[in-house]
Design a protein around this motif. Structure first.
Motif, PDB file in Angstrom:
ATOM      1  N   ALA A   1     -12.532  16.454   2.800  1.00 43.05           N
ATOM      2  CA  ALA A   1     -11.960  15.228   2.239  1.00 43.05           C
ATOM      3  C   ALA A   1     -11.914  15.295   0.722  1.00 43.05           C
ATOM      4  CB  ALA A   1     -12.781  14.020   2.687  1.00 43.05           C
ATOM      5  N   THR A   2     -12.919  15.905   0.119  1.00 42.87           N
ATOM      6  CA  THR A   2     -12.956  16.041  -1.341  1.00 42.87           C
ATOM      7  C   THR A   2     -11.918  17.039  -1.821  1.00 42.87           C
ATOM      8  OG1 THR A   2     -15.331  15.545  -1.342  1.00 42.87           O
ATOM      9  CG2 THR A   2     -14.431  16.607  -3.300  1.00 42.87           C
ATOM     10  N   GLU A   3     -11.771  18.141  -1.065  1.00 43.94           N
ATOM     11  CA  GLU A   3     -10.831  19.179  -1.481  1.00 43.94           C
ATOM     12  C   GLU A   3      -9.377  18.750  -1.334  1.00 43.94           C
ATOM     13  OE1 GLU A   3     -11.951  22.364   1.058  1.00 43.94           O
ATOM     14  OE2 GLU A   3     -13.621  23.042  -0.211  1.00 43.94           O
ATOM     15  N   THR A   4      -9.076  17.991  -0.295  1.00 41.38           N
ATOM     16  CA  THR A   4      -7.685  17.623  -0.005  1.00 41.38           C
ATOM     17  C   THR A   4      -7.308  16.240  -0.521  1.00 41.38           C
ATOM     18  OG1 THR A   4      -8.302  16.715   2.163  1.00 41.38           O
ATOM     19  CG2 THR A   4      -7.681  19.052   2.078  1.00 41.38           C
ATOM     20  N   TYR A   5      -8.306  15.464  -0.973  1.00 40.90           N
ATOM     21  CA  TYR A   5      -8.079  14.077  -1.374  1.00 40.90           C
ATOM     22  C   TYR A   5      -7.492  13.266  -0.224  1.00 40.90           C
ATOM     23  CZ  TYR A   5      -8.776  16.028  -6.021  1.00 40.90           C
ATOM     24  OH  TYR A   5      -9.297  16.691  -7.122  1.00 40.90           O
ATOM     25  N   ARG A   6      -7.934  13.595   0.999  1.00 46.03           N
ATOM     26  CA  ARG A   6      -7.447  12.905   2.189  1.00 46.03           C
ATOM     27  C   ARG A   6      -8.631  12.389   3.021  1.00 46.03           C
ATOM     28  NH1 ARG A   6      -2.210  11.236   2.125  1.00 46.03           N
ATOM     29  NH2 ARG A   6      -1.075  12.650   0.729  1.00 46.03           N
ATOM     30  N   PRO A   7      -9.389  11.424   2.489  1.00 48.78           N
ATOM     31  CA  PRO A   7     -10.570  10.955   3.215  1.00 48.78           C
ATOM     32  C   PRO A   7     -10.232  10.213   4.507  1.00 48.78           C
ATOM     33  CG  PRO A   7     -10.155   9.572   1.303  1.00 48.78           C
ATOM     34  CD  PRO A   7      -9.229  10.737   1.192  1.00 48.78           C
TER      35      PRO A   7
ATOM     36  N   MET B   1       0.851  -1.193   0.000  1.00 52.33           N
ATOM     37  CA  MET B   1       0.000   0.000   0.000  1.00 52.33           C
ATOM     38  C   MET B   1       0.882   1.236   0.000  1.00 52.33           C
ATOM     39  SD  MET B   1      -2.944   1.051   2.779  1.00 52.33           S
ATOM     40  CE  MET B   1      -3.839   2.591   2.583  1.00 52.33           C
ATOM     41  N   ASP B   2       0.697   2.113  -0.999  1.00 49.62           N
ATOM     42  CA  ASP B   2       1.549   3.279  -1.156  1.00 49.62           C
ATOM     43  C   ASP B   2       0.974   4.535  -0.512  1.00 49.62           C
ATOM     44  OD1 ASP B   2       3.336   1.763  -2.625  1.00 49.62           O
ATOM     45  OD2 ASP B   2       2.283   2.166  -4.520  1.00 49.62           O
ATOM     46  N   TYR B   3      -0.210   4.406   0.068  1.00 51.22           N
ATOM     47  CA  TYR B   3      -0.862   5.584   0.655  1.00 51.22           C
ATOM     48  C   TYR B   3      -0.069   6.046   1.876  1.00 51.22           C
ATOM     49  CZ  TYR B   3      -4.622   8.682   2.192  1.00 51.22           C
ATOM     50  OH  TYR B   3      -5.365   9.775   2.546  1.00 51.22           O
ATOM     51  N   ILE B   4       0.277   7.341   1.921  1.00 49.97           N
ATOM     52  CA  ILE B   4       1.029   7.917   3.034  1.00 49.97           C
ATOM     53  C   ILE B   4       0.126   8.896   3.779  1.00 49.97           C
ATOM     54  CG2 ILE B   4       3.029   9.286   3.706  1.00 49.97           C
ATOM     55  CD1 ILE B   4       4.416   8.309   1.175  1.00 49.97           C
ATOM     56  N   LEU B   5      -0.025   8.671   5.061  1.00 55.68           N
ATOM     57  CA  LEU B   5      -0.891   9.531   5.864  1.00 55.68           C
ATOM     58  C   LEU B   5      -0.305  10.933   5.960  1.00 55.68           C
ATOM     59  CD1 LEU B   5      -1.844   7.139   8.817  1.00 55.68           C
ATOM     60  CD2 LEU B   5      -3.267   7.805   6.872  1.00 55.68           C
ATOM     61  N   ASP B   6      -1.184  11.916   5.863  1.00 56.02           N
ATOM     62  CA  ASP B   6      -0.776  13.315   5.975  1.00 56.02           C
ATOM     63  C   ASP B   6      -1.827  14.060   6.794  1.00 56.02           C
ATOM     64  OD1 ASP B   6       0.278  15.831   5.736  1.00 56.02           O
ATOM     65  OD2 ASP B   6      -0.360  16.122   3.646  1.00 56.02           O
ATOM     66  N   LEU B   7      -1.692  14.020   8.101  1.00 57.19           N
ATOM     67  CA  LEU B   7      -2.648  14.699   8.982  1.00 57.19           C
ATOM     68  C   LEU B   7      -2.567  16.208   8.839  1.00 57.19           C
ATOM     69  CD1 LEU B   7      -2.415  12.566  12.242  1.00 57.19           C
ATOM     70  CD2 LEU B   7      -4.341  12.710  10.653  1.00 57.19           C
ATOM     71  N   GLY B   8      -1.431  16.705   8.352  1.00 60.17           N
ATOM     72  CA  GLY B   8      -1.285  18.142   8.177  1.00 60.17           C
ATOM     73  C   GLY B   8      -2.317  18.714   7.229  1.00 60.17           C
ATOM     74  N   ALA B   9      -2.754  17.900   6.252  1.00 58.27           N
ATOM     75  CA  ALA B   9      -3.767  18.370   5.312  1.00 58.27           C
ATOM     76  C   ALA B   9      -5.075  18.688   6.023  1.00 58.27           C
ATOM     77  CB  ALA B   9      -4.000  17.313   4.235  1.00 58.27           C
ATOM     78  N   VAL B  10      -5.310  18.007   7.157  1.00 59.03           N
ATOM     79  CA  VAL B  10      -6.514  18.255   7.948  1.00 59.03           C
ATOM     80  C   VAL B  10      -6.274  19.343   8.984  1.00 59.03           C
ATOM     81  CG1 VAL B  10      -8.242  17.208   9.458  1.00 59.03           C
ATOM     82  CG2 VAL B  10      -7.225  15.866   7.607  1.00 59.03           C
ATOM     83  N   THR B  11      -5.166  19.245   9.701  1.00 53.36           N
ATOM     84  CA  THR B  11      -4.911  20.208  10.777  1.00 53.36           C
ATOM     85  C   THR B  11      -4.762  21.631  10.246  1.00 53.36           C
ATOM     86  OG1 THR B  11      -2.520  19.713  10.645  1.00 53.36           O
ATOM     87  CG2 THR B  11      -3.830  18.458  12.243  1.00 53.36           C
TER      88      THR B  11
END
Length: 222
Positions: A182-188, A1-11
């Motif tokens: 989630a739609t704007e950042t592509y980070r659901p 799985m290549d998905y890398i978490l990026d909480l900064g996109a939310v914070t």
């Protein structure tokens, strides 16, 4: 799985979620205000001896308890304006839908509590010359409210969580803002995880308080 978490996109966009949380809390508090007050009145109607009063009240309770809250919300938003030519802002419609739903559930809690009021207390009120309204306000209401507090709080938590359903009709609550972010950042994953944690942070302390109240009441009974 290549998905890398990026909480900064939310914070970095928490203001958007806080705005949504404000709407969610407004919906919850207003719905609870309606449910706590109207629920007691509805419980009295359900317990009325006259069938012409009791049966419509029972049907109201059963309708809201036996149909999905999502259907109720959608019905209010789309059917009420069409059938009754009543147009209200989305938040007000959400408050009414959630408030009436909670009223039905609280009415059942009150009904059980009212039936648990000792008959001797009512007889004492009659002996003191209290009118039916005075007996309800001074004898029935205080005891029913006290005995039903744990259930009312549990129902209140439930309506806080169910308020997320108004996102489907465009009310900008916490869930709606989370979906937008989630739609704007592509980070659901990050977005909905944070949204879930916000719901948890508010619901968990209240649920623990309800448990404490129930344990305290259990000790008091012993």
């Amino acid at each position: 799985m290549d998905y890398i978490l990026d909480l900064g996109a939310v914070t970095r966009n928490m203001d958007q979620l806080w705005q949504g949380l404000g709407v969610t809390l407004l919906l919850t508090l207003a719905a609870n205000a309606i449910g706590i007050v109207a629920g007691f009145g509805l419980a009295l109607l359900v317990l009325n001896r006259l069938a012409i009063i009791r049966i419509p009240a029972m049907l109201f309770v059963e309708f809201f308890r036996c149909t999905p809250a999502l259907i109720q919300i959608v019905w209010f938003f789309y059917c009420v304006p069409m059938l009754f030519n009543v147009f209200l802002d989305p938040i007000t419609m959400g408050i009414l839908a959630l408030g009436l739903n909670l009223t039905a559930f609280n009415a059942e809690a009150y009904r059980a509590a009212i039936q648990g009021v000792p008959r001797e207390h009512l007889d004492a009120g009659i002996a003191l010359g209290l009118s039916p309204a005075q007996r309800i306000l001074n004898i029935v209401l205080p005891q029913a409210l006290r005995n039903s507090v744990p259930v009312l709080l549990t129902n209140g938590i439930g309506i806080f969580q169910q308020s997320a359903l108004v996102a489907i009709v465009g009310v900008a609550d916490l869930m709606y803002q989370g979906k937008t972010l989630a739609t704007e950042t592509y980070r659901p994953i990050e977005t909905f995880t944070v949204v879930a944690l916000i719901y948890l942070a508010i619901s968990f302390p209240v649920s623990q308080f309800v448990g404490w109240l129930e344990r305290r009441r259990g000790y008091a009974v012993r």
